[in-house]
Design an enzyme around this catalytic site. Structure first.
Site, PDB file in Angstrom:
ATOM      1  N   ASP A 101     -13.277  28.578  41.925  1.00  0.00           N
ATOM      2  CA  ASP A 101     -14.562  28.482  42.605  1.00  0.00           C
ATOM      3  C   ASP A 101     -15.512  27.521  41.893  1.00  0.00           C
ATOM      4  O   ASP A 101     -16.192  26.720  42.541  1.00  0.00           O
ATOM      5  CB  ASP A 101     -15.180  29.884  42.692  1.00  0.00           C
ATOM      6  CG  ASP A 101     -16.407  29.933  43.572  1.00  0.00           C
ATOM      7  OD1 ASP A 101     -16.290  30.337  44.744  1.00  0.00           O
ATOM      8  OD2 ASP A 101     -17.504  29.563  43.086  1.00  0.00           O
TER       9      ASP A 101
ATOM     10  N   ILE B 136     -17.925  30.731  47.075  1.00  0.00           N
ATOM     11  CA  ILE B 136     -16.990  29.995  47.925  1.00  0.00           C
ATOM     12  C   ILE B 136     -15.720  30.812  48.144  1.00  0.00           C
ATOM     13  O   ILE B 136     -15.144  30.816  49.234  1.00  0.00           O
ATOM     14  CB  ILE B 136     -16.651  28.615  47.312  1.00  0.00           C
ATOM     15  CG1 ILE B 136     -17.933  27.917  46.818  1.00  0.00           C
ATOM     16  CG2 ILE B 136     -15.927  27.747  48.339  1.00  0.00           C
ATOM     17  CD1 ILE B 136     -19.042  27.863  47.840  1.00  0.00           C
ATOM     18  N   ASP B 137     -15.269  31.508  47.118  1.00  0.00           N
ATOM     19  CA  ASP B 137     -14.134  32.406  47.294  1.00  0.00           C
ATOM     20  C   ASP B 137     -14.439  33.451  48.365  1.00  0.00           C
ATOM     21  O   ASP B 137     -13.595  33.742  49.221  1.00  0.00           O
ATOM     22  CB  ASP B 137     -13.811  33.116  45.974  1.00  0.00           C
ATOM     23  CG  ASP B 137     -12.884  32.301  45.093  1.00  0.00           C
ATOM     24  OD1 ASP B 137     -11.987  31.641  45.629  1.00  0.00           O
ATOM     25  OD2 ASP B 137     -13.061  32.323  43.865  1.00  0.00           O
ATOM     26  N   ILE B 138     -15.618  34.038  48.303  1.00  0.00           N
ATOM     27  CA  ILE B 138     -15.987  35.074  49.269  1.00  0.00           C
ATOM     28  C   ILE B 138     -16.024  34.498  50.686  1.00  0.00           C
ATOM     29  O   ILE B 138     -15.494  35.094  51.633  1.00  0.00           O
ATOM     30  CB  ILE B 138     -17.345  35.695  48.909  1.00  0.00           C
ATOM     31  CG1 ILE B 138     -17.274  36.395  47.549  1.00  0.00           C
ATOM     32  CG2 ILE B 138     -17.797  36.676  49.981  1.00  0.00           C
ATOM     33  CD1 ILE B 138     -16.261  37.510  47.472  1.00  0.00           C
TER      34      ILE B 138
ATOM     35  N   GLY C 200     -12.585  33.917  51.937  1.00  0.00           N
ATOM     36  CA  GLY C 200     -12.007  35.179  52.372  1.00  0.00           C
ATOM     37  C   GLY C 200     -12.492  35.571  53.755  1.00  0.00           C
ATOM     38  O   GLY C 200     -11.720  36.060  54.590  1.00  0.00           O
TER      39      GLY C 200
END
Length: 395
Positions: free
Chosen positions: A146, A174-176, A179
């Site tokens: 991220d 950004i990961d969230i 997802g």
């Protein structure tokens, strides 16, 4: 505080997800699906998900709070995909799955024999979601962390003080978001499958990546770069297109004021006792205020610094001017409590010896909402449970 509920009637009851993902984007996606009733089997190596070792902080049992934040409602099975025995177990599970999700570097699942094409041979109708950092082309070799994406994708260039350096967001945002995009893609595919003519569904491959997710999430900033030949810069807490819309100093602590239209601005300056600013040509409309942001800030702070932040928040909020204090995270949970948002759930472990306190799923569907059935699993907790090889549960 929300309480754990059963999965019966969950919108995704009867959907089995085979989860090869680890760290954050994939596990966040599969937890979202699990919250709404999907049966998620988390496949782990003997070393476990990387985030099991990401500590401190830890809870009272010494378990990584990072790991537990995105792995509730799942069953963990240790399967070594490099061995024939492990591959056979995974293939058996794959045959009963509706969805596969993985976030290895491009090419890894092909080497292991579990890419989309191989998965289709075992389960022709499989929905297969692959998450990467920078796609499967020339960016395939880049590590999808991220922090790197925030820098390479331009987010850090617009985050932080104008006088300071580029700054990352305080969570792996950004990961969230990736997802979330994975969940959207999977739900779209499940809808397409449900609407397909009998015998016409052939499975679906879904690609999501962190880089495109970030560029899409830059929205107005991206549009400025693409269409107005603007290179957005760091403005601290200010907004490039709206003013007053930032953090202002009060007597004791900063407060946020987020004025989105002229009516709110007129109310703001009236309450502050500087109503003449509403007729000042520099501040007569939003484009003018955005152009003269710094001058407006100085004039507003002359008044705001005469009283505590809480005083101004109470006064402004009562008259419909969006404002608030900058909370710490514990204060944020207290604030949510004061609004009766029921934002925290307590999930006991199977033995009842420990309780996890977690943020509820933010998607609220009355009568068909999220359920909280399983605490984050210990590594391989369900490996010997014969039920995980049974046929998937039905609605």
């Amino acid at each position: 505080m929300a309480t754990p509920a059963q999965a019966e009637g969950g919108i995704l009851s009867g959907i089995r997800v085979l989860d090869f993902s680890r760290v954050l984007a994939g596990p966040y996606a599969t937890m979202t699906l699990a919250d709404f009733g999907a049966d998620v089997i988390k496949v782990e190596s003997a070393d476990g998900d990387d985030t099991r070792g990401w500590r401190p902080p830890v809870d009272e049992l010494g378990i990584s709070t990072y790991f537990s934040s995105v792995n509730r409602n799942k069953r963990s099975a240790i399967i070594d995909l490099r061995t024939e025995e492990g591959k056979a177990k995974a293939q058996e599970l794959l045959a009963t799955a509706d969805v596969v999700i993985e976030n290895f570097r491009p090419g890894v699942m092909t080497k292991l024999g579990f890419n989309f094409e191989e998965a289709q041979k075992i389960n022709p109708g499989i929905i297969y979601c692959s998450i990467t950092g920078f796609g499967s082309g020339k960016g395939a070799s880049l590590a999808g962390y991220d922090l790197l994406v925030q820098g390479l994708g331009g987010l850090m260039s617009v985050t932080g003080s104008p006088e300071g350096g580029p700054t990352k967001v305080g969570v792996a945002l950004i990961d969230i978001m990736t997802g979330m995009n994975a969940v959207q893609g999977i739900l779209l595919a499940l809808t397409a499958r449900a609407n397909a003519e009998p015998g016409q569904w052939k499975g679906q491959l879904i690609h999501v990546d962190l880089m495109t997710t970030l560029l899409a999430a830059m929205t107005n900033q991206a549009s400025a770069a693409l269409n107005a030949r603007v290179t957005p810069a760091r403005l601290g807490n200010a907004h490039p297109s709206i003013s007053p819309y930032e953090l202002y100093d009060a007597e004791d602590r900063p407060l946020l004021i987020a004025v989105g239209n002229d009516k709110q601005f007129h109310t703001l300056v009236r309450l502050l006792g500087v109503e003449q600013l509403s007729t000042d040509p520099r501040f007569a409309d939003n484009p003018s205020r955005a152009t003269h942001r710094e001058q407006l800030r100085e004039l507003l702070e002359e008044v705001l610094m005469t009283k505590p932040g809480a005083h101004w928040v109470e006064l402004l909020s009562a008259q419909g001017v969006p404002s608030g204090l900058v909370n710490t995270l514990p204060e944020a949970f207290d604030f949510a409590d004061s609004l009766e948002l029921d934002a925290v759930v307590e999930i006991p472990t199977a033995d009842g010896e420990h309780t996890y306190r977690q943020v509820v799923n933010p998607i609220h569907i009355p009568g068909r909402g999220a359920s909280y059935r399983l605490a984050p699993p210990s590594l391989g907790e369900h490996s010997e449970d014969v039920r995980w090889l049974d046929e998937k549960p039905s609605d």
